[in-house]
Scaffold this active site. Structure first.
Site, PDB file in Angstrom:
ATOM      1  CE  LYS A   5      -3.858   1.895   2.687  1.00  0.00           C
ATOM      2  NZ  LYS A   5      -4.694   1.613   3.873  1.00  0.00           N
ATOM      3  CB  SER A  27      -7.477   4.023   3.180  1.00  0.00           C
ATOM      4  OG  SER A  27      -6.694   3.261   4.065  1.00  0.00           O
ATOM      5  CB  SER A  70      -8.232   1.287   6.010  1.00  0.00           C
ATOM      6  OG  SER A  70      -8.597   2.619   6.293  1.00  0.00           O
TER       7      SER A  70
END
Length: 191
Positions: free
Chosen positions: A67, A143, A167
């Site tokens: 990520k 996210s 997330s």
């Protein structure tokens, strides 16, 4: 495509090479990126080099995404924002990321995240929205939406995500996946 444990087993047994696994993931990434916009930065060259001698660990040779909120030495961390354009690559790899890579995973790039991971949808101004591979008109969640979209699209068998308030769970639910949020303090560096 096989899941991560099956792929690792195929690589260990010699029925698939790390190079084959990485090249197939790169090909899938290149085919899916224009459709779902999950990738912020590719690390294809580094992945190909590492796949030549993948090392050990339970996931040796398995392609993976990290990520874009977490640092990897030699790779830019954009955190989903235009403000970070032009910054130099990270000097160090964060402990959690290093621990994941020490399992033998081979990163093929950095997955999209909203700006600084603040929103429950992955639509950073710097890179545009990440699309849900099941329905391009829908959100991948956030996210960790870039990671979830890539896994759901079959680009990689698993990908890095982190979660402070949903997330991992939101993108997993949006993309039809299982997302694992370990108990706090169970992972390296508190992730």
């Amino acid at each position: 495509e096989p899941d991560a444990t099956e792929m690792a087993s195929l690589i260990r047994s010699g029925n698939m090479s790390a190079r084959e696994a990485v090249e197939a993931a790169i090909a899938r990434a290149q085919a899916m990126q224009p459709k779902i916009n999950f990738l912020v930065t590719d690390t294809y060259a580094q992945a190909r080099t590492q796949a030549a001698t993948p090392g050990g660990g339970p996931f040796a040779g398995v392609p993976y995404l990290i990520k874009d909120l977490n640092n990897v030495a030699g790779v830019m961390t954009r955190s989903g924002t235009r403000v970070t354009a032009g910054r130099p690559p990270a000097a160090t790899t964060e402990p959690f990321v290093a621990a994941m890579l020490d399992t033998g995973l081979i990163s093929i790039g950095k997955s999209a995240s909203p700006e600084y991971g603040y929103l429950p949808t992955t639509e950073p101004l710097a890179f545009g929205p990440t699309r849900n591979p099941w329905d391009l008109g829908r959100s991948s969640g956030g996210s960790s939406g870039g990671s979830a979209a890539a896994v759901a699209a079959g680009v990689v068998p698993m990908a890095h995500a982190n979660d402070g308030g949903g997330s991992i769970r939101f993108p997993a639910a949006n993309c039809g996946l299982v997302g694992l949020k370990p108990s706090r303090g169970r992972m390296a560096d508190g992730e």
